[in-house]
Write a protein that holds these residues in place. Structure first.
Motif, PDB file in Angstrom:
ATOM      1  N   ASN A  29       0.820  -1.214   0.000  1.00 25.68           N
ATOM      2  CA  ASN A  29       0.000   0.000   0.000  1.00 25.68           C
ATOM      3  C   ASN A  29       0.858   1.270   0.000  1.00 25.68           C
ATOM      4  O   ASN A  29       0.641   2.187   0.792  1.00 25.68           O
ATOM      5  N   THR A  30       1.839   1.308  -0.900  1.00 27.07           N
ATOM      6  CA  THR A  30       2.790   2.421  -0.964  1.00 27.07           C
ATOM      7  C   THR A  30       2.948   2.893  -2.406  1.00 27.07           C
ATOM      8  O   THR A  30       3.009   2.079  -3.320  1.00 27.07           O
ATOM      9  N   ASN A  31       3.009   4.209  -2.596  1.00 27.85           N
ATOM     10  CA  ASN A  31       3.165   4.805  -3.921  1.00 27.85           C
ATOM     11  C   ASN A  31       4.574   5.366  -4.093  1.00 27.85           C
ATOM     12  O   ASN A  31       5.133   5.942  -3.159  1.00 27.85           O
ATOM     13  N   PHE A  32       5.116   5.217  -5.308  1.00 28.82           N
ATOM     14  CA  PHE A  32       6.445   5.734  -5.647  1.00 28.82           C
ATOM     15  C   PHE A  32       6.312   6.669  -6.853  1.00 28.82           C
ATOM     16  O   PHE A  32       5.697   6.312  -7.845  1.00 28.82           O
ATOM     17  N   SER A  33       6.932   7.857  -6.752  1.00 29.65           N
ATOM     18  CA  SER A  33       6.857   8.838  -7.844  1.00 29.65           C
ATOM     19  C   SER A  33       7.838   8.541  -8.970  1.00 29.65           C
ATOM     20  O   SER A  33       7.681   9.026 -10.070  1.00 29.65           O
ATOM     21  N   ASN A  36      13.257   5.846  -7.362  1.00 23.17           N
ATOM     22  CA  ASN A  36      13.331   5.522  -5.937  1.00 23.17           C
ATOM     23  C   ASN A  36      14.099   4.219  -5.734  1.00 23.17           C
ATOM     24  O   ASN A  36      14.218   3.419  -6.659  1.00 23.17           O
ATOM     25  N   ASN A  46       1.698   1.676   3.824  1.00 27.65           N
ATOM     26  CA  ASN A  46       0.796   2.839   3.825  1.00 27.65           C
ATOM     27  C   ASN A  46       1.540   4.168   3.675  1.00 27.65           C
ATOM     28  O   ASN A  46       1.262   5.126   4.394  1.00 27.65           O
ATOM     29  N   SER A  47       2.488   4.226   2.752  1.00 20.40           N
ATOM     30  CA  SER A  47       3.350   5.397   2.637  1.00 20.40           C
ATOM     31  C   SER A  47       3.462   5.876   1.194  1.00 20.40           C
ATOM     32  O   SER A  47       2.906   5.257   0.283  1.00 20.40           O
ATOM     33  N   SER A  48       4.169   6.984   0.989  1.00 17.33           N
ATOM     34  CA  SER A  48       4.429   7.489  -0.360  1.00 17.33           C
ATOM     35  C   SER A  48       5.835   8.061  -0.421  1.00 17.33           C
ATOM     36  O   SER A  48       6.323   8.637   0.552  1.00 17.33           O
ATOM     37  N   GLY A  50       8.419  10.519  -2.757  1.00 17.10           N
ATOM     38  CA  GLY A  50       8.601  11.464  -3.840  1.00 17.10           C
ATOM     39  C   GLY A  50       9.768  11.044  -4.715  1.00 17.10           C
ATOM     40  O   GLY A  50      10.499  10.100  -4.405  1.00 17.10           O
ATOM     41  N   ASN A  63       2.775   4.689   7.391  1.00 15.18           N
ATOM     42  CA  ASN A  63       1.962   5.901   7.284  1.00 15.18           C
ATOM     43  C   ASN A  63       2.839   7.158   7.219  1.00 15.18           C
ATOM     44  O   ASN A  63       2.648   8.105   7.975  1.00 15.18           O
ATOM     45  N   GLN A  65       4.595  10.121   4.641  1.00 11.79           N
ATOM     46  CA  GLN A  65       4.595  10.828   3.361  1.00 11.79           C
ATOM     47  C   GLN A  65       5.979  11.452   3.182  1.00 11.79           C
ATOM     48  O   GLN A  65       6.372  12.335   3.943  1.00 11.79           O
TER      49      GLN A  65
END
Length: 199
Positions: A29-33, A36, A46-48, A50, A63, A65
């Motif tokens: 549940n983590t997004n990568f721009s 990375n 649960n993180s993101s 940049g 959790n 950002q």
């Protein structure tokens, strides 16, 4: 049996050539721009992340950002759950259905999910740092190795210790304003190099 365990650790359904996640990292549940890197034995939930931000060996975050161009070292812990101190006991058996015992007997209403932790842009976090949940870390700040962060950190502050305290600012007020106003971290690294951006 070992093969099955290792497969469960692999990141699932993530395909991006500009993102490298070690096979022995657990990411959910983590997004990568883009651009990375996640090193081995990391646990990220649960993180993101940049652009151009990375995290070192054996770090654990939940959790969180993370902004652009952040350098997070090894054995860093960020945004992990806390226990309530206002109840008669701090044991999760009394307030959490996800306790380590697998018992669903709690009758107390308590939200044990961690508050979001915000790490802005161009932040350098040293080895063995612990950052408590719900903290905000300002642009350009540096956290010295072994520190425990219990309060928000301002822009371009260098902090260290247990609990972490400000050591000094990285630059003078005029330079900090110039960097903040430029928002250089919103640009791609190649663009910055070609523009020969400097103070």
């Amino acid at each position: 049996m070992l093969k099955k365990i290792l497969i469960n650790l692999f990141p699932k359904n993530f395909k991006n050539e500009n993102v490298k996640i070690n096979k022995l990292a657990y990411v959910t549940n983590t997004n990568f721009s883009g651009n990375n890197y996640v090193d081995r034995f990391c646990r990220i939930r649960n993180s993101s992340f940049g652009s151009y931000s990375y995290i070192g060996y054996n770090s654990d975050i939940n959790n969180v950002q993370i902004g652009n161009y952040c350098s997070i070292s090894s054995d860093v812990k960020i945004g992990l759950n806390s226990h309530p101190i206002h109840l008669f006991s701090t044991s999760p058996i009394f307030y959490s259905d996800t306790n380590p015992f697998g018992k669903k007997i709690n009758k107390i209403s308590y939200d044990d999910s961690p508050k979001i932790t915000v790490i802005k842009n161009d932040v350098w976090i040293g080895t063995n740092v612990i950052i408590m949940e719900g903290i905000s870390i300002g642009n350009g700040s540096i956290i010295a190795a072994g520190s425990v962060v219990t309060k928000d950190i301002g822009e371009y502050e260098i902090v260290g210790g247990i609990p972490a305290k400000i050591i000094k600012k990285r630059f003078d007020k005029e330079t900090i304003k110039k960097l903040s106003d430029s928002k250089w971290w919103e640009k791609d690294a190649k663009e910055l190099i070609n523009s020969q951006f400097h103070l």
